[in-house]
Write a protein that holds these residues in place. Structure first.
Motif, mmCIF file in Angstrom:
data_model
loop_
_atom_site.group_PDB
_atom_site.id
_atom_site.type_symbol
_atom_site.label_atom_id
_atom_site.label_comp_id
_atom_site.label_asym_id
_atom_site.label_seq_id
_atom_site.Cartn_x
_atom_site.Cartn_y
_atom_site.Cartn_z
ATOM 1 N N PHE A 449 0.826 -1.212 0.000
ATOM 2 C CA PHE A 449 0.000 0.000 0.000
ATOM 3 C C PHE A 449 0.862 1.265 0.000
ATOM 4 C CE2 PHE A 449 -4.526 -1.126 1.620
ATOM 5 C CZ PHE A 449 -4.586 -2.185 0.717
ATOM 6 N N GLN A 450 2.104 1.147 0.409
ATOM 7 C CA GLN A 450 2.973 2.326 0.438
ATOM 8 C C GLN A 450 3.876 2.381 -0.793
ATOM 9 O OE1 GLN A 450 6.777 2.423 1.917
ATOM 10 N NE2 GLN A 450 6.612 4.204 0.589
ATOM 11 N N ILE A 451 4.632 1.311 -1.058
ATOM 12 C CA ILE A 451 5.649 1.345 -2.120
ATOM 13 C C ILE A 451 5.008 1.313 -3.504
ATOM 14 C CG2 ILE A 451 7.601 0.084 -3.115
ATOM 15 C CD1 ILE A 451 8.255 -0.814 -0.188
ATOM 16 N N ALA A 454 3.132 4.610 -4.101
ATOM 17 C CA ALA A 454 4.019 5.740 -4.402
ATOM 18 C C ALA A 454 4.473 5.706 -5.857
ATOM 19 C CB ALA A 454 5.228 5.720 -3.464
ATOM 20 N N GLN A 455 4.801 4.512 -6.351
ATOM 21 C CA GLN A 455 5.247 4.391 -7.740
ATOM 22 C C GLN A 455 4.186 4.857 -8.733
ATOM 23 O OE1 GLN A 455 8.300 0.551 -7.541
ATOM 24 N NE2 GLN A 455 6.504 0.482 -8.835
ATOM 25 N N ARG A 465 8.950 8.997 -6.501
ATOM 26 C CA ARG A 465 8.178 7.756 -6.666
ATOM 27 C C ARG A 465 9.025 6.514 -6.410
ATOM 28 N NH1 ARG A 465 6.502 8.239 -12.573
ATOM 29 N NH2 ARG A 465 5.546 6.194 -12.226
ATOM 30 N N PHE A 466 10.310 6.583 -6.725
ATOM 31 C CA PHE A 466 11.127 5.364 -6.700
ATOM 32 C C PHE A 466 12.225 5.367 -5.645
ATOM 33 C CE2 PHE A 466 9.530 5.801 -11.104
ATOM 34 C CZ PHE A 466 8.715 4.674 -11.113
ATOM 35 N N GLY A 467 12.344 6.442 -4.857
ATOM 36 C CA GLY A 467 13.326 6.443 -3.777
ATOM 37 C C GLY A 467 12.717 5.877 -2.511
ATOM 38 N N GLY A 468 13.409 6.018 -1.405
ATOM 39 C CA GLY A 468 12.820 5.512 -0.164
ATOM 40 C C GLY A 468 13.708 5.683 1.040
ATOM 41 N N VAL A 588 -2.466 11.647 4.069
ATOM 42 C CA VAL A 588 -1.345 12.537 4.370
ATOM 43 C C VAL A 588 -0.055 11.732 4.483
ATOM 44 C CG1 VAL A 588 -0.414 14.245 5.966
ATOM 45 C CG2 VAL A 588 -2.858 14.086 5.651
ATOM 46 N N VAL A 589 -0.121 10.644 5.248
ATOM 47 C CA VAL A 589 1.092 9.867 5.511
ATOM 48 C C VAL A 589 1.622 9.224 4.228
ATOM 49 C CG1 VAL A 589 2.013 7.877 6.769
ATOM 50 C CG2 VAL A 589 0.497 9.482 7.931
ATOM 51 N N LEU A 590 0.726 8.727 3.381
ATOM 52 C CA LEU A 590 1.154 8.035 2.166
ATOM 53 C C LEU A 590 1.275 8.961 0.961
ATOM 54 C CD1 LEU A 590 -1.069 4.813 2.397
ATOM 55 C CD2 LEU A 590 1.361 5.027 2.965
#
Length: 614
Positions: A449-451, A454-455, A465-468, A588-590
């Motif tokens: 749900f997060q990674i 984001a992409q 989108r692709f960092g972390g 907000v968080v995601l």
């Protein structure tokens, strides 16, 4: 990145930088025309910077679905790392030279801040890169290449198949670089602990075992290449030529490359055997204390000291064990906490059979837990990732050094799903009550749900989108385990005890990681603390402690990140009262991708100040 993803130490190749897009544009006054044009110019700069960075990494481009330099593998030398950092330094200088922060929107200024933060992190990682153990308890550079070829290198044409063969040949160069670096670091006193060598050598040997290397069953890479060539729309003569070239590359350059590494590993193993004290923390290395402090900073995105993190861990261990006692009272268990742990580890009803059927049942149960999250998710999230999520067992040839469980992100073009991998090498070491929480962490509503989400944010610059950042990503994964309880799951009290046990596991990590590297605990000290304070099987306790020894600081990211997310949620609930909406909080968080924890705090505070809403 473990009943979770084993995130390697940060590499400076593609820095973990992200932008922020909170508060949303709907809540801010429209920027002036000049600001809009400057924002667009900055967005173009960020995209160009991202493309320049990934151009240094053929494998990163492949993972993103870009078929450029498709016949090449990455340069893994120190010189390549220096080139990468030099590029980032040039880019941050250009940013400061070509743009005026006053002409940008708040959102773009946040991007600027995070772009610079990513370069700062890359500098710090680069400063200490020679202190890292190439071969660790939870992964090594030899097994990563077969996984990459099988999962990422698509063959849609004859040219793609030829590129596959070229990469098999190029592996000899890469393995030569790995062997050279292994010897170079050993000469400088950075030698992996003794326990790393046997499984690393075994896994590396597995990569050149089976047909076409011997009379055994097909090697996984050979099987993969044959399958991909067979699916091509090409004449039989062309397919036969490709298979011949693939076989020759595997038995030639590929095999020689892996043999170079095996030779180097055997040499360094002898050096390690003569240094039995190598099995402890990095305080033993030259400048070991400073190295560990840098690893904590990179892993947590905070300035928390080792002593502070150790104390946070002790406090969390006490709190969680108190909550466990409540469940023990509920189910009528009258022994001590340690006796409860022993009961769960030994009673057959809490284990799967150590058979193919037992492994299949584990996978089916994990899929069931994820399915029930998917059904309830719209009540908790306003937007969900489109990418599919699959549960798979880790391939047998890499089980010995694979983590307990981990997540692989999907391909941006949808050609590869998000994958939640589980290590099922020994089902006697798997505890049923923990599977539910691990599924929520690695799959949904956790990493997927997060990674994956984001992409898919097409409006964000690619570097967002692709960092972390591990503290954010793993903090979210651990938060997701707890969220499952609020979503109405963990109906079985033993499964809820399992949830608490996996959170306790991450609290114990804070204590043992800092214990090993800052307080000079021995490997045996850390194992004993784990055994006394957590519900982990003996195999997993040893794997965990050995992981912390070889990847210092990384294991502190989970709890530090989760505690920050919970702190911000409680702050928002207290400030907003009835206006607090969980879907908006999650948005907000995601909603900005992975960010450092101080940036996340600023975003939530801005949202609260704006009165909540989405």
């Amino acid at each position: 990145p473990r009943a979770e993803s084993a995130t390697p130490p940060p590499k400076p190749t593609i820095p973990p930088t992200f932008d922020s897009r909170w508060p949303p544009k709907a809540q801010t006054a429209p920027p002036a025309a000049e600001a809009q044009s400057e924002d667009a110019r900055l967005a173009a700069f960020f995209e160009q910077a991202f493309q320049e960075r990934i151009a240094l990494s053929p494998q990163s481009m492949t993972a993103l679905g870009i078929k450029r330099d498709y016949d090449k593998l990455d340069d893994t030398t120190d010189a390549a790392a220096d080139r990468s950092l030099a590029l980032m330094e040039r880019q941050v200088a250009q940013l400061n030279d070509q743009f005026n922060p006053k002409a940008l929107s708040d959102e773009s200024r946040m991007s600027w801040r995070l772009f610079e933060y990513g370069v700062e992190q890359a500098r710090l990682a680069n400063r200490w890169r020679d202190w890292g153990y190439q071969f660790a308890a939870n992964g090594n550079p030899t097994t990563g290449l077969p996984v990459f070829m099988i999962n990422n290198h698509r063959v849609d044409s004859v040219e793609d198949a030829e590129a596959y063969v070229a990469r098999l040949k190029d592996s000899e160069r890469v393995m030569g670089e790995i062997a050279a670096e292994l010897r170079q670091r050993a000469a400088a006193g950075v030698i992996s602990p003794n326990f790393v060598f046997e499984p690393s050598i075994a896994n590396t040997r597995n990569i050149i075992a089976g047909a076409p290397f011997d009379d055994g069953a097909d090697n996984p890479v050979w099987a993969d290449f044959q399958k991909k060539v067979a699916a091509l729309e090409a004449d039989e003569a062309t397919k036969a030529r490709l298979l011949g070239e693939g076989r020759a590359a595997l038995t030639g350059e590929w095999k020689r490359g892996y043999e170079h590494v095996l030779t180097a590993l055997a040499e360094v193993q002898q050096q390690a055997a003569a240094m039995p004290d190598r099995d402890g923390g990095v305080w033993r290395l030259p400048e070991g204390e400073a190295y560990y402090n840098a690893r904590l900073q990179l892993s947590t995105t905070t300035d928390l000291t080792a002593d502070q993190i150790h104390q946070i861990g002790l406090n969390e261990v006490a709190r969680l064990q108190g909550e466990m006692q409540t469940i023990m009272d509920q189910v009528g268990f009258e022994g001590s906490l340690q006796e409860m742990f022993a009961h769960l580890k030994t009673d057959p009803r809490f284990q799967y059979p150590n058979t193919p059927e037992g492994k299949a049942q584990y996978l089916e149960d994990s899929r069931g837990f994820i399915a029930q999250v998917m059904a309830a998710a719209p009540q908790w999230f306003s937007d969900l990732p489109e990418a599919a999520l699959e549960v798979r067992a880790v391939e047998p040839w890499r089980e010995a050094t694979a983590s307990i469980a981990f997540y692989n992100s999907p391909a941006p073009d949808g050609s590869r799903p998000g994958i939640y991998y589980v290590n099922l090498s020994d089902m006697t070491q798997v505890l049923k009550p923990q599977i539910e929480g691990i599924s929520y962490h690695e799959g949904a509503p956790g990493h997927h749900f997060q990674i994956a989400y984001a992409q898919e944010m097409q409006g964000l610059p690619s570097f967002r989108r692709f960092g972390g950042y591990g503290a954010y990503a793993e903090g979210w994964g651990l938060y997701a385990e707890r969220l499952g309880k609020e979503m109405g799951f963990y109906q079985d009290p033993y499964s809820d005890f399992g949830r608490l046990s996996t959170e306790l596991w991450r609290a114990v990590r804070l204590v043992t990681d800092t214990g090993l590297h800052a307080k000079r605990w021995s490997r045996e000290d850390a194992i004993a603390y784990f055994r006394q304070n957590s519900l982990l099987s003996e195999r997993d306790i040893v794997k965990e402690v050995e992981r912390y020894i070889t990847n210092p600081g990384q294991a502190t990211s989970y709890k530090i990140g989760e505690l920050k997310i919970m702190e911000l949620r409680q702050r928002a609930q207290a400030a907003l009262g009835e206006r607090f909406d969980i879907k908006d909080f999650h948005a907000v968080v995601l909603g900005s991708g992975s960010v450092p924890l101080d940036v996340l705090e600023d975003q939530v505070d801005s949202w609260i100040a704006a009165g909540g809403g989405h």
